[in-house]
Motif scaffolding. Structure first.
Motif, PDB file in Angstrom:
ATOM      1  N   THR A 241       1.121  -1.341  -0.153  1.00 52.74           N
ATOM      2  CA  THR A 241       0.284   0.021  -0.466  1.00 52.74           C
ATOM      3  C   THR A 241       0.985   2.148  -0.121  1.00 52.74           C
ATOM      4  O   THR A 241       1.810   1.113   1.262  1.00 52.74           O
ATOM      5  CB  THR A 241      -1.186   0.245   1.238  1.00 52.74           C
ATOM      6  N   SER A 242       0.403   1.967  -0.454  1.00 50.26           N
ATOM      7  CA  SER A 242       1.747   3.224  -0.781  1.00 50.26           C
ATOM      8  C   SER A 242       0.872   4.161  -0.250  1.00 50.26           C
ATOM      9  O   SER A 242       0.072   4.591   0.842  1.00 50.26           O
ATOM     10  CB  SER A 242       1.639   4.339  -2.101  1.00 50.26           C
ATOM     11  N   GLY A 243       1.699   5.298   0.222  1.00 52.23           N
ATOM     12  CA  GLY A 243       1.197   6.776   1.538  1.00 52.23           C
ATOM     13  C   GLY A 243       1.579   6.388   2.803  1.00 52.23           C
ATOM     14  O   GLY A 243       1.608   7.205   3.126  1.00 52.23           O
ATOM     15  N   VAL A 244       2.021   5.922   2.602  1.00 55.67           N
ATOM     16  CA  VAL A 244       2.374   5.327   4.422  1.00 55.67           C
ATOM     17  C   VAL A 244       3.342   6.372   4.746  1.00 55.67           C
ATOM     18  O   VAL A 244       4.212   6.664   3.936  1.00 55.67           O
ATOM     19  CB  VAL A 244       3.414   4.215   4.726  1.00 55.67           C
ATOM     20  N   SER A 245       3.089   7.019   5.982  1.00 53.03           N
ATOM     21  CA  SER A 245       4.047   8.606   5.941  1.00 53.03           C
ATOM     22  C   SER A 245       5.221   8.287   6.959  1.00 53.03           C
ATOM     23  O   SER A 245       5.725   6.713   7.551  1.00 53.03           O
ATOM     24  CB  SER A 245       3.148   9.137   7.321  1.00 53.03           C
ATOM     25  N   ASP A 246       6.164   9.151   6.842  1.00 53.97           N
ATOM     26  CA  ASP A 246       7.263   9.182   7.619  1.00 53.97           C
ATOM     27  C   ASP A 246       7.413   8.549   8.695  1.00 53.97           C
ATOM     28  O   ASP A 246       7.379   7.822   9.505  1.00 53.97           O
ATOM     29  CB  ASP A 246       8.312  10.640   7.384  1.00 53.97           C
ATOM     30  N   ARG A 247       6.138   9.221  10.187  1.00 51.60           N
ATOM     31  CA  ARG A 247       5.676   8.995  11.481  1.00 51.60           C
ATOM     32  C   ARG A 247       5.617   7.682  11.727  1.00 51.60           C
ATOM     33  O   ARG A 247       5.678   6.705  12.354  1.00 51.60           O
ATOM     34  CB  ARG A 247       5.019   9.431  11.299  1.00 51.60           C
ATOM     35  N   ASP A 248       4.506   7.079  10.447  1.00 49.59           N
ATOM     36  CA  ASP A 248       4.335   5.455  10.188  1.00 49.59           C
ATOM     37  C   ASP A 248       5.347   4.616  10.003  1.00 49.59           C
ATOM     38  O   ASP A 248       5.559   3.417  10.632  1.00 49.59           O
ATOM     39  CB  ASP A 248       3.136   5.369   9.188  1.00 49.59           C
ATOM     40  N   LEU A 249       6.486   4.599   9.250  1.00 48.33           N
ATOM     41  CA  LEU A 249       7.224   4.338   9.006  1.00 48.33           C
ATOM     42  C   LEU A 249       8.382   4.401  10.040  1.00 48.33           C
ATOM     43  O   LEU A 249       8.434   2.981  10.221  1.00 48.33           O
ATOM     44  CB  LEU A 249       7.969   4.991   7.808  1.00 48.33           C
TER      45      LEU A 249
ATOM     46  N   ALA B  86       6.942  -1.218   0.377  1.00 50.75           N
ATOM     47  CA  ALA B  86       7.340  -0.704  -0.916  1.00 50.75           C
ATOM     48  C   ALA B  86       6.380  -0.780  -1.147  1.00 50.75           C
ATOM     49  O   ALA B  86       5.844  -0.649  -2.645  1.00 50.75           O
ATOM     50  CB  ALA B  86       7.572  -2.789  -1.647  1.00 50.75           C
ATOM     51  N   PRO B  87       6.434   0.472  -1.391  1.00 48.60           N
ATOM     52  CA  PRO B  87       5.096   1.661  -2.543  1.00 48.60           C
ATOM     53  C   PRO B  87       5.603   1.185  -3.378  1.00 48.60           C
ATOM     54  O   PRO B  87       4.815   1.543  -4.756  1.00 48.60           O
ATOM     55  CB  PRO B  87       5.540   2.939  -1.883  1.00 48.60           C
ATOM     56  N   ASN B  88       6.550   0.627  -4.385  1.00 50.01           N
ATOM     57  CA  ASN B  88       6.588   0.420  -5.802  1.00 50.01           C
ATOM     58  C   ASN B  88       7.164  -0.862  -5.579  1.00 50.01           C
ATOM     59  O   ASN B  88       8.473  -0.937  -5.800  1.00 50.01           O
ATOM     60  CB  ASN B  88       6.905   1.527  -6.910  1.00 50.01           C
TER      61      ASN B  88
END
Ligand SMILES: NC(=O)c1ccc[n+]([C@@H]2O[C@H](COP(=O)([O-])OP(=O)(O)OC[C@H]3O[C@@H](n4cnc5c(N)ncnc54)[C@H](OP(=O)(O)O)[C@@H]3O)[C@@H](O)[C@H]2O)c1
Length: 271
Positions: free
Chosen positions: A102-110, A127-129
Motif C-alpha cells: 500500500t502506498s502513502g505510508v507516512s514517515d511517522r508511521d514508518l 515497498a510503495p513501488n
C-alpha cells in the motif's frame, strides 16, 4: 477440474485486500514455487473462499481474524493507506512479518513500524513501488540527472487513477534532486495560450500526468542538454509487473530482521 483447498507448503502468505493490485499479485505469487496463499481478507462479498488459479483460498472478513486463524508467515498488505498501519502492527504483534505494498505510508508511521519490527526481531518491508523496472528507471534517472540541468517527467496512467501526479513521479523527482549537485532549471514560456499546458513542477523538474483508458503504468524521463536529449522510459503492461518485486520483498522479510523501506533498497540501488 474442481478446485482444491489450499494445502501446499512454503512461505505462508496472507493477503489483506483483494483489489486490482492484490488480486493480480496473489495469482502471480500462487504460481511461484515456495509460496502458499493461506488467506485473503476483504470486506465486501459473501463467499467463504476465493479462487486463486486452481486453488480455493479461505476468505476472511477482517484482517485480525485472518492473522489468527490462517497462521501466515507474511502479511501482504494491499488495502488503503488508512488501514495499512493497523494491519501491519496487528501482524507484528502475532509474530507475522508485514510486506506493505500500500502506498502513502507516512514517515511517522514508518518510524513506528521500524520500532515494532525491531522490538519483535522480525523482518518487514514497505515497498510503495513493487515494479522492478520502475525502480531501476528511478535509479538511472537520478544518475542521468547529474549530467543534465533540464528534465521533464511524463507519467501515464489509466483515466480512473484518483491522484496526480503519481507517487512514482514525485519520488523520481526527489531522487533526481537529491543526486544532483545543483538544481534543475526550467525555462518558462513567454506566452501560454492554454492554462497549465507546461504541466506542474517539482524540484525544478516539469511533471506531466497523462490519464487515458488503455494505459497501465508508464513513465518517461527526458533530459535536455546542449544539442542532445536523453530519454528513459518504463512501461508496465499489466499488474503482473509487480509479482517479481513482491517475491523479492516477501523473501527478504522472511530472511532478515528490521524494517526495509523501498524495493530499490532490496535491489541494492538505494540506501
Ligand atoms: N506497491 C505497488 O507497487 C503498488 C502498485 C499499485 C497500487 N499500490 C497501492 O496499493 C493499494 C491498493 O491498490 P489497488 O489498486 O489494489 O486498490 P483497490 O483496487 O481499491 O483495492 C483496495 C482493496 O482493499 C480492500 N480493503 C480496504 N480496506 C480494507 C480493510 N480494512 N480490510 C480488508 N480489506 C480492505 C478493498 O476491498 P473491500 O472494500 O472489499 O474490503 C479492496 O479490495 C493502494 O494504496 C495503491 O496506491 C501499490
Amino acid at each position: 477440474m474442481r478446485p482444491e483447498m489450499s494445502g501446499q507448503s512454503g512461505i505462508r502468505v496472507a493477503v489483506a485486500g483483494f483489489g486490482r493490485l492484490a488480486s493480480d499479485v496473489t495469482r502471480g505469487l500462487a504460481a511461484v514455487g515456495g509460496m502458499e496463499i493461506v488467506g485473503i481478507a476483504r470486506r465486501q462479498g459473501d463467499d467463504d473462499t476465493i479462487r486463486v488459479g486452481e486453488t480455493l483460498v479461505a476468505r476472511y472478513r477482517d484482517v485480525g481474524t485472518m492473522i489468527r486463524e490462517s497462521r501466515p508467515d507474511v502479511l501482504l498488505e494491499a488495502t488503503l493507506p488508512e488501514f495499512a498501519m493497523e494491519h501491519s502492527l496487528a501482524a507484528l504483534a502475532s509474530g507475522v512479518r508485514p510486506v506493505v505494498a500500500t502506498s502513502g505510508v507516512s514517515d511517522r508511521d514508518l518510524e513506528e513500524l521500524q520500532r515494532a519490527c525491531a522490538d519483535r526481531s522480525l523482518g518487514g518491508v514497505v515497498a510503495p513501488n513493487l515494479s522492478v523496472g520502475a525502480v531501476v528507471l528511478m535509479h538511472l534517472a537520478a544518475i542521468a540527472g547529474r549530467f543534465f540541468e533540464h528534465a521533464d517527467i511524463i507519467e501515464y496512467h489509466r483515466d480512473r487513477k484518483a491522484d496526480a501526479p503519481s507517487g512514482t513521479a514525485v519520488h523520481t523527482a526527489r531522487l533526481m534532486q537529491r543526486e544532483r549537485e545543483g538544481s534543475f532549471t526550467r525555462v518558462p514560456s513567454r506566452t501560454v495560450t492554454v492554462p497549465d499546458v507546461r504541466g506542474g513542477e517539482a524540484n525544478g523538474i516539469g511533471i506531466h500526468s497523462i490519464r487515458l483508458p488503455g494505459l497501465v503504468a508508464h513513465q518517461e524521463v527526458i533530459f535536455g542538454g546542449t544539442g542532445q536529449t536523453l530519454t528513459l522510459r518504463h512501461d508496465a503492461m499489466s499488474n503482473d509487473s509487480y509479482v517479481p518485486g513482491a517475491v523479492i520483498a516477501i523473501r527478504h522479510a522472511m530472511e532478515t530482521t528490521g524494517l526495509t523501506v523501498g524495493l530499490g533498497t532490496l535491489l541494492g540501488l538505494e540506501r
